[in-house]
Structures are given as C-alpha cells and as structure tokens.
Design a protein around this motif. Structure first.
Motif, PDB file in Angstrom:
ATOM      1  N   GLY A  57     -36.794  23.197  -6.791  1.00  0.00           N
ATOM      2  CA  GLY A  57     -37.526  22.071  -6.237  1.00  0.00           C
ATOM      3  C   GLY A  57     -39.000  22.197  -6.560  1.00  0.00           C
ATOM      4  N   ALA A  58     -39.770  21.226  -6.126  1.00  0.00           N
ATOM      5  CA  ALA A  58     -41.226  21.276  -6.279  1.00  0.00           C
ATOM      6  C   ALA A  58     -41.766  22.389  -5.384  1.00  0.00           C
ATOM      7  N   LEU A  59     -42.977  22.844  -5.619  1.00  0.00           N
ATOM      8  CA  LEU A  59     -43.550  23.916  -4.817  1.00  0.00           C
ATOM      9  C   LEU A  59     -43.534  23.586  -3.324  1.00  0.00           C
ATOM     10  N   GLU A  60     -43.709  22.329  -2.984  1.00  0.00           N
ATOM     11  CA  GLU A  60     -43.781  21.923  -1.584  1.00  0.00           C
ATOM     12  C   GLU A  60     -42.404  21.707  -0.957  1.00  0.00           C
ATOM     13  N   TYR A  61     -41.328  21.812  -1.746  1.00  0.00           N
ATOM     14  CA  TYR A  61     -39.984  21.514  -1.246  1.00  0.00           C
ATOM     15  C   TYR A  61     -39.524  22.535  -0.208  1.00  0.00           C
ATOM     16  N   GLU A  62     -38.981  22.011   0.873  1.00  0.00           N
ATOM     17  CA  GLU A  62     -38.438  22.875   1.915  1.00  0.00           C
ATOM     18  C   GLU A  62     -37.323  22.129   2.631  1.00  0.00           C
ATOM     19  N   ASP A  63     -36.222  22.834   2.884  1.00  0.00           N
ATOM     20  CA  ASP A  63     -35.158  22.299   3.716  1.00  0.00           C
ATOM     21  C   ASP A  63     -34.683  23.427   4.631  1.00  0.00           C
ATOM     22  N   ASN A  65     -32.441  25.606   4.289  1.00  0.00           N
ATOM     23  CA  ASN A  65     -32.062  26.847   3.603  1.00  0.00           C
ATOM     24  C   ASN A  65     -33.061  27.344   2.576  1.00  0.00           C
ATOM     25  N   THR A  66     -33.962  26.503   2.150  1.00  0.00           N
ATOM     26  CA  THR A  66     -34.837  26.836   1.024  1.00  0.00           C
ATOM     27  C   THR A  66     -36.287  26.481   1.312  1.00  0.00           C
ATOM     28  N   ASN A  67     -37.186  27.371   0.939  1.00  0.00           N
ATOM     29  CA  ASN A  67     -38.620  27.120   0.980  1.00  0.00           C
ATOM     30  C   ASN A  67     -39.160  27.626  -0.355  1.00  0.00           C
ATOM     31  N   ILE A  68     -39.385  26.716  -1.293  1.00  0.00           N
ATOM     32  CA  ILE A  68     -39.746  27.106  -2.658  1.00  0.00           C
ATOM     33  C   ILE A  68     -41.054  27.880  -2.705  1.00  0.00           C
ATOM     34  N   ILE A  69     -42.081  27.433  -2.003  1.00  0.00           N
ATOM     35  CA  ILE A  69     -43.363  28.143  -2.073  1.00  0.00           C
ATOM     36  C   ILE A  69     -43.214  29.566  -1.531  1.00  0.00           C
ATOM     37  N   GLU A  70     -42.366  29.758  -0.534  1.00  0.00           N
ATOM     38  CA  GLU A  70     -42.126  31.100  -0.009  1.00  0.00           C
ATOM     39  C   GLU A  70     -41.414  31.963  -1.059  1.00  0.00           C
ATOM     40  N   LYS A  71     -40.417  31.390  -1.733  1.00  0.00           N
ATOM     41  CA  LYS A  71     -39.712  32.123  -2.788  1.00  0.00           C
ATOM     42  C   LYS A  71     -40.685  32.522  -3.897  1.00  0.00           C
ATOM     43  N   ARG A  86     -55.392  30.342  -5.060  1.00  0.00           N
ATOM     44  CA  ARG A  86     -55.331  29.211  -5.988  1.00  0.00           C
ATOM     45  C   ARG A  86     -55.225  27.891  -5.239  1.00  0.00           C
ATOM     46  N   TRP A  87     -54.397  27.851  -4.202  1.00  0.00           N
ATOM     47  CA  TRP A  87     -54.225  26.604  -3.462  1.00  0.00           C
ATOM     48  C   TRP A  87     -55.494  26.234  -2.713  1.00  0.00           C
ATOM     49  N   LYS A  88     -56.214  27.232  -2.213  1.00  0.00           N
ATOM     50  CA  LYS A  88     -57.480  26.955  -1.538  1.00  0.00           C
ATOM     51  C   LYS A  88     -58.458  26.307  -2.511  1.00  0.00           C
ATOM     52  N   ARG A  89     -58.466  26.811  -3.741  1.00  0.00           N
ATOM     53  CA  ARG A  89     -59.349  26.272  -4.779  1.00  0.00           C
ATOM     54  C   ARG A  89     -59.062  24.788  -5.023  1.00  0.00           C
ATOM     55  N   TYR A  90     -57.778  24.405  -4.938  1.00  0.00           N
ATOM     56  CA  TYR A  90     -57.392  23.028  -5.189  1.00  0.00           C
ATOM     57  C   TYR A  90     -57.226  22.229  -3.899  1.00  0.00           C
ATOM     58  N   GLU A  91     -57.631  22.846  -2.763  1.00  0.00           N
ATOM     59  CA  GLU A  91     -57.572  22.215  -1.450  1.00  0.00           C
ATOM     60  C   GLU A  91     -56.176  21.734  -1.091  1.00  0.00           C
ATOM     61  N   LYS A  92     -55.163  22.476  -1.529  1.00  0.00           N
ATOM     62  CA  LYS A  92     -53.791  22.163  -1.165  1.00  0.00           C
ATOM     63  C   LYS A  92     -53.485  22.849   0.153  1.00  0.00           C
ATOM     64  N   THR A  93     -52.603  22.262   0.922  1.00  0.00           N
ATOM     65  CA  THR A  93     -52.180  22.885   2.166  1.00  0.00           C
ATOM     66  C   THR A  93     -50.669  22.993   2.164  1.00  0.00           C
ATOM     67  N   SER A  94     -50.182  23.949   2.871  1.00  0.00           N
ATOM     68  CA  SER A  94     -48.751  24.187   2.930  1.00  0.00           C
ATOM     69  C   SER A  94     -48.467  25.168   4.041  1.00  0.00           C
ATOM     70  N   LYS A  95     -47.215  25.443   4.235  1.00  0.00           N
ATOM     71  CA  LYS A  95     -46.827  26.461   5.202  1.00  0.00           C
ATOM     72  C   LYS A  95     -47.014  27.846   4.615  1.00  0.00           C
ATOM     73  N   ILE A  96     -47.710  27.956   3.495  1.00  0.00           N
ATOM     74  CA  ILE A  96     -47.966  29.244   2.839  1.00  0.00           C
ATOM     75  C   ILE A  96     -48.730  30.171   3.768  1.00  0.00           C
TER      76      ILE A  96
END
Length: 100
Positions: A57-63, A65-71, A86-96
C-alpha cells in the motif's frame, strides 16, 4: 551508492523517470521510499511461523492488520528516526510518532 549521491542526484533522476514510466525498485534504503513519495510499497517478510507475509500500500495505508509506514520504519536501514527526520522536512504527519 553514497547517501549524498542518492540525495543530490538519484532522487531527482528517479522522479524524472517516473513521470514517463513505471519504476520497480528493491531497496533497504529509506531515502528512496520516503523521498520519492512512492505510490505502492510492497513489504515481503517471513513471519514467526516461517511463512511469507506480503503487505502493500501507500506509506500512509493502514488497516486492522497492516500499517505500511510501521513496516517500512521497522525494516529499512535507518529505521524510525530516519523516516521521522525526512517526514518532518516535508511536513508530513502520520502515526509514525507512535512507533518506537
């Protein structure tokens, strides 16, 4: 390939190429996965029973059973800290932030 060469040249070249063709890249380097803002990440790993698990899935995909960014964070070189920077640099947010 050095991290500097990846950052200064290869990321730009891959972005240019991806406008005109599909690129399939196998890597353990988070710079490619995160900086190229890939559409689909495929994680292939052996589970504790010795069977192959495939998640995608995309980096942000989560269901449930699966959390791609965690994997990605737990399996690529550099791990969670590398992706957070890297995500901070691009101002992305996630459950990371919840991943340790």
């Amino acid at each position: 390939v050095s991290q500097k060469a990846i950052r200064d040249r290869l990321i730009k070249d891959f972005k240019t190429m991806s406008k005109h063709r599909q690129i399939i890249l196998i890597t353990h380097n988070p710079q490619f996965v995160v900086n190229l803002d890939v559409d689909n990440v495929i994680c292939i790993e052996k589970n504790k029973d010795g069977k192959i698990d495939i998640n995608y899935g995309a980096l942000e995909y989560e269901d449930a059973n699966t959390n791609i960014i965690e994997k990605v964070a737990l399996n690529l070189d550099g791990g969670v800290d590398s992706i957070k920077k890297r995500w901070k640099r691009y101002e992305k947010t996630s459950k990371i932030d919840k991943i340790k």
